[in-house]
Design an enzyme around this catalytic site. Structure first.
Site, PDB file in Angstrom:
ATOM      1  N   SER A   1     -10.498  -0.648   3.850  1.00 42.79           N
ATOM      2  CA  SER A   1      -9.471  -1.306   4.901  1.00 42.79           C
ATOM      3  C   SER A   1      -9.262  -0.179   5.728  1.00 42.79           C
ATOM      4  O   SER A   1      -8.617   0.716   5.219  1.00 42.79           O
ATOM      5  CB  SER A   1      -8.257  -1.701   4.668  1.00 42.79           C
TER       6      SER A   1
ATOM      7  N   ARG B   1       0.741  -1.243   0.043  1.00 41.33           N
ATOM      8  CA  ARG B   1       0.027   0.154  -0.185  1.00 41.33           C
ATOM      9  C   ARG B   1       0.674   1.020  -0.133  1.00 41.33           C
ATOM     10  O   ARG B   1       0.731   1.907   0.783  1.00 41.33           O
ATOM     11  CB  ARG B   1      -0.702  -0.046   1.519  1.00 41.33           C
TER      12      ARG B   1
ATOM     13  N   GLU C   1      -4.630   2.806   7.262  1.00 36.52           N
ATOM     14  CA  GLU C   1      -4.008   3.488   5.348  1.00 36.52           C
ATOM     15  C   GLU C   1      -4.766   4.260   4.755  1.00 36.52           C
ATOM     16  O   GLU C   1      -4.309   4.614   3.988  1.00 36.52           O
ATOM     17  CB  GLU C   1      -4.850   1.654   4.993  1.00 36.52           C
TER      18      GLU C   1
END
Ligand code: EPU
Length: 332
Positions: free
Chosen positions: A233, A159, A328
């Site tokens: 998320s 990510r 995130e």
């Protein structure tokens, strides 16, 4: 100040000093060749699917809405396909499948745009965008100068990419080139996916069956943005040392974890659920009842509600497991 609704899938009301929409990549060089753009903060927005607005944005928001997908090069095995940053990611994935261009099937149904994919290195079901990104065409803020970043230059991580570090807020992605394949090679290693295919009696899925099954698995656990506001998320899955993992595993034998190069990646959703947060709410923000990694808008949620809940969870997970959760989602 703009009163335009700033798109974000969390559904938080947000404002900015200035809001500019880009509908053609060709507009970027002249729009960005404005030195005042770098004097104040600048935020590049795709679908706003990974962002939480917590305050008025005192700067310019540039919203990419340029469209277009085109085959650039066709070789015996692989193809180079260029997609505009403003394309909806899922539309791009479905279009590729319809054309017989393979390699992005596992990333079906991820909310957001093509331009956000390299920044965040989106991933799901065992695959990441970095596996198929050939290069990224971007323009420098303040000068409008074009630069093409090869896959290596993007420094992709989990990510993560150079666009979230050294070059954070310095480049606007105009389009992305993907290296795709003519041959369909399904990747069904991810357990939830292989289980779903097995349950449906599918041993050798067609590309469409694979994408449809992934979308079903995904939407059985994650809230649909058009129904329930969220940023996907909210936390990353944390990585801990082997020794830390062994200690936790001894205490929590059914803890979910995967070995990685530098230790173990723990399922943050499992930790948050184990700590009793699943389905709970604080103010107008809640922990999604089917997937504890996702924070959701219970109606009229503000950025402050999200941060209060996220902080309470982070402190609790630290205290219980000695594990630091990182967000995130991008907090604005
Ligand atoms: N789990 C729980 N409780 C929960 C949630 C998960 O016990 O509330 C357990 C599951 O049973 C499973 C494990 O944790 O054994 C992993 O769960 P899941 O397969 O749902 O994946 P995840 O690690 O929670 C990641 C990505 C998702 C992506 C899925 C599928 C991150 C931060 N998230 O979630 O990405 O869709 O894998 O590949 O890596 C996103 O980034 O917005 C996103 C949705």
């Amino acid at each position: 100040m703009t009163n335009t609704t700033i798109p974000n899938t969390f559904g938080i009301a947000a404002t900015a000093d200035c809001y500019q929409v880009v509908s053609r990549e060709e507009e970027l060089p002249s729009m960005l060749a404005n030195p005042t753009l770098v004097e104040k903060p600048c935020l590049i927005l795709g679908g706003g699917s990974n962002m939480v607005f917590t305050r008025h944005f005192s700067g310019t928001i540039i919203h990419l809405e340029n469209k277009g997908v085109r085959l650039m090069e066709a070789h015996d095995d692989d193809l180079l396909v260029e997609a505009a940053a403003g394309e909806v990611w899922d539309d791009f994935v479905r279009y590729c499948i319809s054309q017989g261009w393979y390699g992005v099937e596992n990333l079906v149904a991820i909310p957001g745009t093509v331009g956000a994919a390299p920044v965040q290195n989106v991933g799901a079901y065992g695959r990441e965008a970095k596996d198929v990104i050939h290069s990224v065409r971007a323009y420098e803020l303040g000068t409008g100068v074009k630069r093409v970043f090869g896959n290596d230059e993007c420094r992709f991580g989990y990510r993560d990419s150079i666009f979230k570090h050294e070059l954070k807020g310095r480049y606007v992605v105009g389009s992305v080139v993907f290296r795709l394949h003519r041959t369909f090679a399904p990747d069904i290693r991810y357990k939830a996916l292989s289980d779903a295919l097995l349950a449906a009696g599918i041993t050798s899925p067609t590309p469409t069956q694979l994408a449809d099954t992934i979308a079903e698995v995904r939407w059985s656990k994650l809230p649909r943005p058009e129904v329930t506001g969220s940023a996907g998320s909210f936390f990353k899955n944390p990585i801990v040392s082997a020794e830390h993992y062994e200690r936790l595993k001894a205490e929590y034998p059914d803890m979910v974890a995967y070995p990685v190069a530098d230790g173990y990646k723990l399922a943050a959703g499992w930790l948050i659920e184990c700590a009793g947060w699943k389905g709970r709410s604080m103010g107008r923000c809640g922990v999604y009842e089917k997937q504890a990694l996702v924070l959701v808008n219970r109606g009229g949620c503000t950025g402050a509600d999200v941060i209060a809940l996220a902080d309470a969870i982070t402190v609790d997970i630290q205290t219980r497991f000695g594990v630091t959760l990182e967000k995130e989602a991008i907090i604005i």
